[in-house]
Design a protein around this motif. Structure first.
Motif, mmCIF file in Angstrom:
data_model
loop_
_atom_site.group_PDB
_atom_site.id
_atom_site.type_symbol
_atom_site.label_atom_id
_atom_site.label_comp_id
_atom_site.label_asym_id
_atom_site.label_seq_id
_atom_site.Cartn_x
_atom_site.Cartn_y
_atom_site.Cartn_z
ATOM 1 N N ALA A 134 0.838 -1.196 0.000
ATOM 2 C CA ALA A 134 0.000 0.000 0.000
ATOM 3 C C ALA A 134 0.875 1.249 0.000
ATOM 4 C CB ALA A 134 -0.898 -0.007 1.236
ATOM 5 N N PRO A 135 0.592 2.248 -0.861
ATOM 6 C CA PRO A 135 1.378 3.479 -0.872
ATOM 7 C C PRO A 135 1.142 4.290 0.383
ATOM 8 C CG PRO A 135 -0.517 3.701 -2.301
ATOM 9 C CD PRO A 135 -0.492 2.270 -1.854
ATOM 10 N N GLN A 136 2.105 5.140 0.728
ATOM 11 C CA GLN A 136 1.981 6.007 1.875
ATOM 12 C C GLN A 136 1.895 7.456 1.420
ATOM 13 O OE1 GLN A 136 4.740 5.244 5.006
ATOM 14 N NE2 GLN A 136 4.475 3.037 4.914
ATOM 15 N N VAL A 137 1.374 8.317 2.302
ATOM 16 C CA VAL A 137 1.126 9.712 1.984
ATOM 17 C C VAL A 137 2.354 10.550 2.366
ATOM 18 C CG1 VAL A 137 -0.392 11.676 2.458
ATOM 19 C CG2 VAL A 137 -1.313 9.350 2.422
ATOM 20 N N PRO A 138 2.777 11.515 1.513
ATOM 21 C CA PRO A 138 3.912 12.364 1.876
ATOM 22 C C PRO A 138 3.655 13.117 3.173
ATOM 23 C CG PRO A 138 3.325 12.642 -0.429
ATOM 24 C CD PRO A 138 2.235 11.829 0.184
ATOM 25 N N GLY A 146 7.474 22.837 20.856
ATOM 26 C CA GLY A 146 8.855 23.246 20.623
ATOM 27 C C GLY A 146 9.682 22.271 19.817
ATOM 28 N N GLN A 147 9.095 21.153 19.394
ATOM 29 C CA GLN A 147 9.827 20.135 18.659
ATOM 30 C C GLN A 147 9.308 20.016 17.223
ATOM 31 O OE1 GLN A 147 12.393 18.322 20.052
ATOM 32 N NE2 GLN A 147 12.144 19.548 21.918
ATOM 33 N N ALA A 148 10.202 19.676 16.298
ATOM 34 C CA ALA A 148 9.789 19.404 14.922
ATOM 35 C C ALA A 148 9.090 18.058 14.878
ATOM 36 C CB ALA A 148 11.001 19.405 13.995
ATOM 37 N N ILE A 149 7.994 17.985 14.149
ATOM 38 C CA ILE A 149 7.226 16.745 14.009
ATOM 39 C C ILE A 149 6.890 16.538 12.531
ATOM 40 C CG2 ILE A 149 6.293 16.952 16.326
ATOM 41 C CD1 ILE A 149 3.912 17.479 13.429
ATOM 42 N N ARG A 150 6.370 15.368 12.213
ATOM 43 C CA ARG A 150 5.887 15.067 10.872
ATOM 44 C C ARG A 150 4.425 14.646 10.953
ATOM 45 N NH1 ARG A 150 8.550 16.613 6.216
ATOM 46 N NH2 ARG A 150 10.761 16.778 6.715
ATOM 47 N N PHE A 151 3.650 15.056 9.958
ATOM 48 C CA PHE A 151 2.228 14.723 9.931
ATOM 49 C C PHE A 151 1.796 14.574 8.484
ATOM 50 C CE2 PHE A 151 2.388 19.158 9.096
ATOM 51 C CZ PHE A 151 1.270 19.461 8.346
ATOM 52 N N ILE A 152 0.593 14.055 8.286
ATOM 53 C CA ILE A 152 0.050 13.933 6.937
ATOM 54 C C ILE A 152 -1.325 14.578 6.881
ATOM 55 C CG2 ILE A 152 1.361 11.862 6.343
ATOM 56 C CD1 ILE A 152 -1.100 10.190 6.986
ATOM 57 N N HIS A 153 -1.724 15.006 5.675
ATOM 58 C CA HIS A 153 -3.080 15.483 5.417
ATOM 59 C C HIS A 153 -3.802 14.383 4.636
ATOM 60 C CE1 HIS A 153 -0.179 18.859 4.933
ATOM 61 N NE2 HIS A 153 -1.039 19.583 5.597
ATOM 62 N N THR A 154 -4.956 13.962 5.087
ATOM 63 C CA THR A 154 -5.680 12.932 4.337
ATOM 64 C C THR A 154 -7.034 13.413 3.824
ATOM 65 O OG1 THR A 154 -6.531 12.027 6.412
ATOM 66 C CG2 THR A 154 -4.526 11.032 5.512
ATOM 67 N N GLU A 155 -7.767 14.172 4.622
ATOM 68 C CA GLU A 155 -9.078 14.704 4.215
ATOM 69 C C GLU A 155 -9.249 16.112 4.767
ATOM 70 O OE1 GLU A 155 -9.071 10.383 4.622
ATOM 71 O OE2 GLU A 155 -9.175 11.827 6.276
ATOM 72 N N ALA A 156 -10.075 16.900 4.086
ATOM 73 C CA ALA A 156 -10.402 18.253 4.543
ATOM 74 C C ALA A 156 -11.871 18.532 4.263
ATOM 75 C CB ALA A 156 -9.532 19.297 3.838
ATOM 76 N N SER A 157 -12.477 19.370 5.094
ATOM 77 C CA SER A 157 -13.896 19.673 4.917
ATOM 78 C C SER A 157 -14.146 20.696 3.827
ATOM 79 C CB SER A 157 -14.488 20.180 6.238
ATOM 80 O OG SER A 157 -13.877 21.409 6.630
ATOM 81 N N MET A 168 0.263 21.209 -2.755
ATOM 82 C CA MET A 168 1.480 21.403 -1.966
ATOM 83 C C MET A 168 2.216 20.083 -1.747
ATOM 84 S SD MET A 168 1.910 22.982 1.886
ATOM 85 C CE MET A 168 1.136 21.567 2.680
ATOM 86 N N MET A 169 1.476 19.023 -1.433
ATOM 87 C CA MET A 169 2.096 17.758 -1.072
ATOM 88 C C MET A 169 2.274 16.809 -2.248
ATOM 89 S SD MET A 169 2.640 18.434 2.023
ATOM 90 C CE MET A 169 3.431 16.879 2.433
ATOM 91 N N GLY A 170 1.623 17.107 -3.392
ATOM 92 C CA GLY A 170 1.698 16.187 -4.514
ATOM 93 C C GLY A 170 0.989 14.882 -4.243
#
Length: 275
Positions: A134-138, A146-157, A168-170
């Motif tokens: 299964a592919p993963q989302v960028p 105060g820390q750098a994190i990583r997250f993904i966008h999957t759906e928006a209203s 932006m994310m391709g």
């Protein structure tokens, strides 16, 4: 996140780009007899230089922990290479140039296969489709506590926000209007900057700021957009915690607007953990 996984992620992403290049330059897709190599020689030299630099960096980074900021810089370099590849796709190439590019792709695929033989996982976008998984989302870069994190966008209203994030994310962000009807008790804010310090945020400014990372009782992947604007952009500084953002709002340095948009934004890497 372990450095070996990060290393393989960079390598995997680069291999995806090169694989796409390989598809674009197969003899069946171009007409070798045209062969105006001068049209693309500058781009090819730039790309070869960037690839050589990337290969050297990846070799030096083996066994070295990498921060999300470093990963973001490397992803930016790869995005630049991908843009060059896009420019090259519609330009006829000489057989010699095709051979060079195919050779580079083969070298990188060989490096990946050698690393894969050690059992190192490769959890990066695009590789799922190549490897039959299964592919993963960028993932995007942001700050929390105060820390750098990583997250993904999957759906928006909101469809406009979904399109902006997709561009932006391709990677497609689906429109789900019912997210806007989710009870407030299941939501948490995310602060999105509309001006100030330039950066990787969706509006071209600093990365988003999240309160309530994983481990907090209030953590939820469903986030309401809080648009924050510096009253004096010249005085803007990069903020890395919700407490700092809220303090700036209270001091009148930032204004806040809540348009009622909800985005599903689960964390994938954070201080002390990752998926």
């Amino acid at each position: 996140m372990r450095s070996s996984r990060q290393f393989m992620g960079v390598l995997a992403l680069l291999t995806v780009v090169l694989a796409l290049a390989g598809c674009a330059i197969q003899p069946g897709n171009v007409e070798p007899t045209l062969a105006p190599a001068a049209d693309v020689s500058g781009l090819a030299q730039d790309m070869q230089g960037m690839m050589a630099g990337m290969q050297g960096m990846m070799q030096n980074l083996q066994g070295t922990p990498m921060s999300p900021e470093v990963m973001a810089q490397m992803q930016g370099m790869m995005a630049g290479m991908q843009g060059m590849m896009g420019d090259l796709q519609n330009v006829p190439m000489s057989p010699e140039m095709m051979q060079q590019m195919q050779g580079m792709m083969g070298n990188m695929q060989g490096m990946m296969a050698q690393m894969h033989a050690t059992g190192t996982p490769m959890p990066m976008p695009g590789m799922g489709m190549m490897m039959g998984n299964a592919p993963q989302v960028p993932a995007g870069l942001a700050y929390s506590e105060g820390q750098a994190i990583r997250f993904i966008h999957t759906e928006a209203s909101d469809p406009d926000i979904a399109q902006r994030l997709s561009d932006m994310m391709g990677s497609p962000v689906l429109v789900v209007p019912s997210l806007a009807e989710v009870p407030a008790s299941a939501l948490a804010p995310v602060y999105v900057f509309t001006n100030g310090v330039a950066g990787m945020g969706p509006l071209g400014f600093q990365p988003d700021v999240f309160p309530f990372p994983p481990g907090a009782a209030e953590y939820t992947p469903l986030r309401t957009l809080h648009l924050v604007t510096w009253t004096d952009p010249a005085a803007a500084v990069e903020l890395k915690s919700a407490a700092d953002v809220q303090a700036a709002i209270a001091a009148g340095q930032l204004t806040e607007e809540v348009p009622g948009v909800v985005v599903n934004m689960p964390f994938v890497a954070w201080a002390g953990g990752n998926r």
